[in-house]
Design a protein around this motif. Structure first.
Motif, PDB file in Angstrom:
ATOM      1  N   LEU A   9      81.412 126.203  17.462  1.00 30.71           N
ATOM      2  CA  LEU A   9      80.475 127.107  18.129  1.00 30.71           C
ATOM      3  C   LEU A   9      79.272 126.346  18.692  1.00 30.71           C
ATOM      4  O   LEU A   9      78.822 126.636  19.810  1.00 30.71           O
ATOM      5  CB  LEU A   9      79.995 128.196  17.163  1.00 30.71           C
ATOM      6  N   GLU A  10      78.754 125.396  17.948  1.00 26.80           N
ATOM      7  CA  GLU A  10      77.610 124.618  18.445  1.00 26.80           C
ATOM      8  C   GLU A  10      77.969 123.902  19.743  1.00 26.80           C
ATOM      9  O   GLU A  10      77.179 123.869  20.701  1.00 26.80           O
ATOM     10  CB  GLU A  10      77.156 123.619  17.385  1.00 26.80           C
ATOM     11  N   ILE A  11      79.156 123.317  19.777  1.00 23.39           N
ATOM     12  CA  ILE A  11      79.601 122.642  21.006  1.00 23.39           C
ATOM     13  C   ILE A  11      79.768 123.654  22.126  1.00 23.39           C
ATOM     14  O   ILE A  11      79.356 123.416  23.269  1.00 23.39           O
ATOM     15  CB  ILE A  11      80.908 121.875  20.742  1.00 23.39           C
ATOM     16  N   ALA A  12      80.370 124.805  21.806  1.00 20.84           N
ATOM     17  CA  ALA A  12      80.591 125.828  22.831  1.00 20.84           C
ATOM     18  C   ALA A  12      79.273 126.314  23.420  1.00 20.84           C
ATOM     19  O   ALA A  12      79.148 126.479  24.643  1.00 20.84           O
ATOM     20  CB  ALA A  12      81.369 126.999  22.235  1.00 20.84           C
ATOM     21  N   ALA A  55      86.832 120.523  29.421  1.00 15.67           N
ATOM     22  CA  ALA A  55      87.896 119.671  28.909  1.00 15.67           C
ATOM     23  C   ALA A  55      87.355 118.360  28.355  1.00 15.67           C
ATOM     24  O   ALA A  55      87.770 117.897  27.280  1.00 15.67           O
ATOM     25  CB  ALA A  55      88.923 119.403  30.008  1.00 15.67           C
ATOM     26  N   ALA A  56      86.427 117.730  29.077  1.00 14.04           N
ATOM     27  CA  ALA A  56      85.852 116.470  28.608  1.00 14.04           C
ATOM     28  C   ALA A  56      85.132 116.655  27.276  1.00 14.04           C
ATOM     29  O   ALA A  56      85.250 115.829  26.365  1.00 14.04           O
ATOM     30  CB  ALA A  56      84.880 115.918  29.661  1.00 14.04           C
ATOM     31  N   THR A  57      84.410 117.758  27.153  1.00 15.79           N
ATOM     32  CA  THR A  57      83.612 118.008  25.951  1.00 15.79           C
ATOM     33  C   THR A  57      84.488 118.244  24.733  1.00 15.79           C
ATOM     34  O   THR A  57      84.310 117.617  23.677  1.00 15.79           O
ATOM     35  CB  THR A  57      82.692 119.221  26.184  1.00 15.79           C
ATOM     36  N   PHE A  58      85.456 119.130  24.847  1.00 15.25           N
ATOM     37  CA  PHE A  58      86.265 119.481  23.681  1.00 15.25           C
ATOM     38  C   PHE A  58      87.340 118.425  23.382  1.00 15.25           C
ATOM     39  O   PHE A  58      87.711 118.236  22.224  1.00 15.25           O
ATOM     40  CB  PHE A  58      86.887 120.871  23.862  1.00 15.25           C
ATOM     41  N   LYS A  59      87.803 117.721  24.406  1.00 12.56           N
ATOM     42  CA  LYS A  59      88.752 116.632  24.161  1.00 12.56           C
ATOM     43  C   LYS A  59      88.082 115.488  23.408  1.00 12.56           C
ATOM     44  O   LYS A  59      88.687 114.858  22.532  1.00 12.56           O
ATOM     45  CB  LYS A  59      89.314 116.120  25.496  1.00 12.56           C
ATOM     46  N   TYR A 143      80.102 137.313  36.718  1.00 16.26           N
ATOM     47  CA  TYR A 143      81.270 136.493  36.401  1.00 16.26           C
ATOM     48  C   TYR A 143      81.097 135.976  34.980  1.00 16.26           C
ATOM     49  O   TYR A 143      80.069 136.226  34.328  1.00 16.26           O
ATOM     50  CB  TYR A 143      81.419 135.339  37.393  1.00 16.26           C
ATOM     51  N   ALA A 144      82.106 135.257  34.480  1.00  8.27           N
ATOM     52  CA  ALA A 144      82.040 134.746  33.116  1.00  8.27           C
ATOM     53  C   ALA A 144      82.743 133.401  33.016  1.00  8.27           C
ATOM     54  O   ALA A 144      83.576 133.053  33.851  1.00  8.27           O
ATOM     55  CB  ALA A 144      82.674 135.743  32.137  1.00  8.27           C
ATOM     56  N   ILE A 145      82.389 132.662  31.978  1.00  8.92           N
ATOM     57  CA  ILE A 145      83.039 131.399  31.625  1.00  8.92           C
ATOM     58  C   ILE A 145      83.636 131.594  30.238  1.00  8.92           C
ATOM     59  O   ILE A 145      82.927 131.988  29.304  1.00  8.92           O
ATOM     60  CB  ILE A 145      82.029 130.242  31.618  1.00  8.92           C
ATOM     61  N   ASN A 146      84.925 131.339  30.102  1.00  7.37           N
ATOM     62  CA  ASN A 146      85.618 131.702  28.869  1.00  7.37           C
ATOM     63  C   ASN A 146      86.086 130.477  28.091  1.00  7.37           C
ATOM     64  O   ASN A 146      86.720 129.583  28.644  1.00  7.37           O
ATOM     65  CB  ASN A 146      86.838 132.574  29.204  1.00  7.37           C
ATOM     66  N   ILE A 147      85.768 130.469  26.795  1.00  8.42           N
ATOM     67  CA  ILE A 147      86.250 129.453  25.859  1.00  8.42           C
ATOM     68  C   ILE A 147      86.892 130.180  24.687  1.00  8.42           C
ATOM     69  O   ILE A 147      86.268 131.051  24.072  1.00  8.42           O
ATOM     70  CB  ILE A 147      85.103 128.568  25.344  1.00  8.42           C
ATOM     71  N   ALA A 159      83.986 132.261  22.695  1.00  6.91           N
ATOM     72  CA  ALA A 159      82.631 132.036  23.207  1.00  6.91           C
ATOM     73  C   ALA A 159      82.678 132.294  24.709  1.00  6.91           C
ATOM     74  O   ALA A 159      83.328 131.562  25.448  1.00  6.91           O
ATOM     75  CB  ALA A 159      82.145 130.625  22.919  1.00  6.91           C
ATOM     76  N   VAL A 160      82.013 133.339  25.129  1.00  2.00           N
ATOM     77  CA  VAL A 160      82.014 133.765  26.524  1.00  2.00           C
ATOM     78  C   VAL A 160      80.601 133.632  27.078  1.00  2.00           C
ATOM     79  O   VAL A 160      79.657 134.215  26.522  1.00  2.00           O
ATOM     80  CB  VAL A 160      82.491 135.227  26.661  1.00  2.00           C
TER      81      VAL A 160
END
Length: 358
Positions: A9-12, A55-59, A143-147, A159-160
Motif C-alpha cells: 500500500l505504501e508503494i501504491a 511496472a518499473a515501481t512494482f517490478k 478518470y482513474a488509475i487502477n492498481i 488502490a485506485v
C-alpha cells in the motif's frame, strides 16, 4: 489500516501520487497524442507513461511477481516520436520516494510489454489500468488509475487513484464532475480489512486521514436502489436495456453516469450508489480484467455482492478478458438475487432471452 500488505500500500500510494501528477500534466496540454488502437479506444502518452511507471515501481519492489496491464509497446516501438514524448514525460517524475522510473527507452518498452503480454496466474499478480476512461480523460473529465493485486486468483489489494475526484464526492457523480479542490483521492482496500478513501497527496492526507467507507445499508425493495451506470458514452451495451431495466424496477436512470469502470466501482464503494448492471450487446463481448480487478474489491469490502448476469462469481484467472463470465450485476447482498431476476425478466420481455446462458 493494520495489514500484512502495508508495504504494498505504501508503494501504491507513492506511485499513484506521482502518476496522478504526471497524468494531470498531460491532460492540461492541448495535444495529448491520441492514437487509435485496434478496438478503437484512444490511447495517450499518459497511458504508456503511467503503465511504465507502475511496472518499473512494482517490478523493482517485487521482482518475482506476475504483471498484467492494458497496454503493450507495439506503438512505442513503431513510432520513435511517440516513444520520445513518453520518455520526456517520464523524465519529469521526481526520483525520490518509492516510485521507480525505467532507466532507458528499451527498458520502458520491455516493462510495458511485460504487462501487455501478461495473464493472471495463481502466483501474486499485479494488474494495472494506467488510465481508465481514456475518452473522458482526453476531454478533461473524470478518470482513474487502477492498481490491483491478485493472489491465488483472489482479489487481495486495491488502490485506485482518482486524480480529479474529491474525497468528499457527492451523488450524482457524472463524467464532467471534476472537483480539484482537494487534489483528487485514493480509494484502497485489503481483503477482509474494509475499504477506505484518503486524499491523493500527502499534505492533504495529513489534514484529512483515511476514512473507512461504511457498510452498505440494508435495501429490501428494488425501487429503493440507486443506480450507477454508463449512459451518455456507452457504446458496448445492449441498446436501451438498462433504461428498460430501471423502469421495470422503478428506480431513477441513469443515477451516476460514469464511463470509467474503475470509477464506477469506486463510486459504489463510496456510497454514491448501490447497484450496477452491465449487459453487453453480444455474448461474445467480454469484460477486461484491468477494468475491474481490485476495484470490485472496494465494493465487496463495503458489503456488496458482484456476479455476472448468469449469477456466476467473477473468474479472475480466466485470462486478460473474462472468458468465463458475461456482464456484471452488483447490488447489496440481500437483494442481489432479486436484481438478477429483474435483469433476466427484462431480457426475456424484450426479446433477448438469447443473452442468458441456456
Amino acid at each position: 489500516m493494520d495489514s500484512n500488505y502495508r508495504k504494498e500500500l505504501e508503494i501504491a500510494f507513492d506511485v499513484l501520487q506521482k502518476a496522478s501528477s504526471l497524468s494531470q500534466t498531460v491532460v492540461s496540454a492541448q495535444d495529448k497524442a491520441g492514437i487509435e488502437k485496434d478496438d478503437l479506444s484512444p490511447v495517450t502518452v499518459a497511458d504508456f507513461a503511467v503503465q511504465g511507471l507502475l511496472a518499473a515501481t512494482f517490478k523493482e519492489a517485487f521482482p518475482d511477481d506476475n504483471f498484467v496491464g492494458e497496454e503493450d509497446a507495439g506503438h512505442l516501438r513503431a513510432n520513435e516520436a511517440l516513444l520520445e514524448r513518453v520518455w520526456e514525460l517520464l523524465s519529469t517524475v521526481p526520483r525520490d520516494g518509492l516510485t521507480k522510473v525505467p532507466d532507458s527507452k528499451e527498458a520502458l518498452c520491455n516493462l510495458v510489454d511485460l504487462c501487455g503480454s501478461g495473464v493472471p496466474e495463481t502466483r501474486r499478480t499485479w494488474v494495472f489500468d494506467p488510465i481508465d476512461g481514456t475518452r473522458t480523460y482526453m476531454m478533461g473529465q473524470v478518470y482513474a488509475i487502477n492498481i490491483a493485486l491478485l493472489v491465488d486468483g483472489q482479489q487481495m489489494l486495491s488502490a485506485v487513484g482518482a486524480p480529479n475526484t474529491s474525497v468528499n464526492a457527492r451523488r450524482p457523480l457524472n463524467n464532467p464532475d471534476v472537483d480539484p479542490t482537494d487534489g483528487g483521492c485514493i480509494a484502497f482496500a485489503v481483503k477482509g480489512r474494509g475499504a477506505y478513501v484518503r486524499p491523493m497527496h500527502d499534505r492533504a492526507a495529513a489534514a484529512t486521514p483515511p476514512r473507512r467507507l461504511p457498510k452498505l445499508p440494508a435495501v429490501r425493495r428494488v425501487q429503493d436502489l440507486r443506480f450507477v451506470t454508463s449512459h451518455d458514452m456507452a457504446d458496448s451495451i445492449l441498446p436501451g436495456i438498462h433504461e428498460k431495466l430501471t423502469a421495470r424496477m422503478g428506480i431513477a436512470f441513469p443515477g451516476c453516469d460514469l464511463l470509467p469502470w474503475v470509477l464506477r466501482w469506486t463510486a459504489l464503494a463510496m456510497g454514491l450508489g448501490d447497484t450496477t448492471v452491465q449487459v453487453y450487446k453480444a455474448r461474445a463481448r467480454l469484460g477486461k480484467v484491468w477494468d475491474h480487478a481490485g476495484a470490485v474489491l472496494l465494493f465487496e469490502e463495503t458489503g456488496g455482492r458482484v456476479t455476472d448476469i448468469d449469477g456466476r462469481p467473477l473468474d479472475w484467472l480466466a485470462g486478460r478478458k473474462f472468458t468465463r463470465n458475461f456482464g456484471f450485476v452488483a447490488a447489496p447482498p440481500d437483494i442481489h438475487a432479486e436484481v438478477l431476476q429483474q435483469v433476466h425478466d427484462t431480457l426475456r420481455e424484450n426479446g433477448h432471452a438469447d443473452m442468458l446462458d441456456a
